[in-house]
Motif scaffolding. Structure first.
Motif, PDB file in Angstrom:
ATOM      1  N   VAL A  22       4.641   3.807   3.545  1.00 52.56           N
ATOM      2  CA  VAL A  22       3.342   4.091   2.821  1.00 52.56           C
ATOM      3  C   VAL A  22       2.383   3.180   3.584  1.00 52.56           C
ATOM      4  O   VAL A  22       1.256   3.374   3.860  1.00 52.56           O
ATOM      5  N   SER A  25       1.263   4.775   6.716  1.00 50.52           N
ATOM      6  CA  SER A  25       0.438   6.158   6.371  1.00 50.52           C
ATOM      7  C   SER A  25      -0.848   5.758   5.504  1.00 50.52           C
ATOM      8  O   SER A  25      -1.715   6.858   5.767  1.00 50.52           O
ATOM      9  N   ALA A  26      -1.047   4.733   5.066  1.00 48.44           N
ATOM     10  CA  ALA A  26      -2.340   4.450   4.576  1.00 48.44           C
ATOM     11  C   ALA A  26      -3.498   4.389   5.427  1.00 48.44           C
ATOM     12  O   ALA A  26      -4.630   4.445   5.131  1.00 48.44           O
TER      13      ALA A  26
END
Length: 55
Positions: A22, A25-26
């Motif tokens: 996460v 991917s942010a």
């Protein structure tokens, strides 16, 4: 001890993996200027004296 080895440790490893996924991917959702690496500046000593302030 077997409960920790069979259930808790693998769950912790999977949670750490998804947290890292996460975080990486942010960067897709950040503005383009924030997704770039930080600029590198020369490190030096700057002397600021009280008479340089304009109040």
């Amino acid at each position: 001890m077997s409960i920790f080895r069979q259930y808790i440790a693998p769950l912790f490893a999977v949670l750490v993996f998804f947290l890292a996924l996460v975080a990486v991917s942010a960067r897709i959702f950040l503005p383009s200027d924030m997704a770039a690496p930080a600029p590198i500046e020369e490190v030096g000593i700057s002397l600021v004296t009280p008479d340089t302030f304009n109040f």
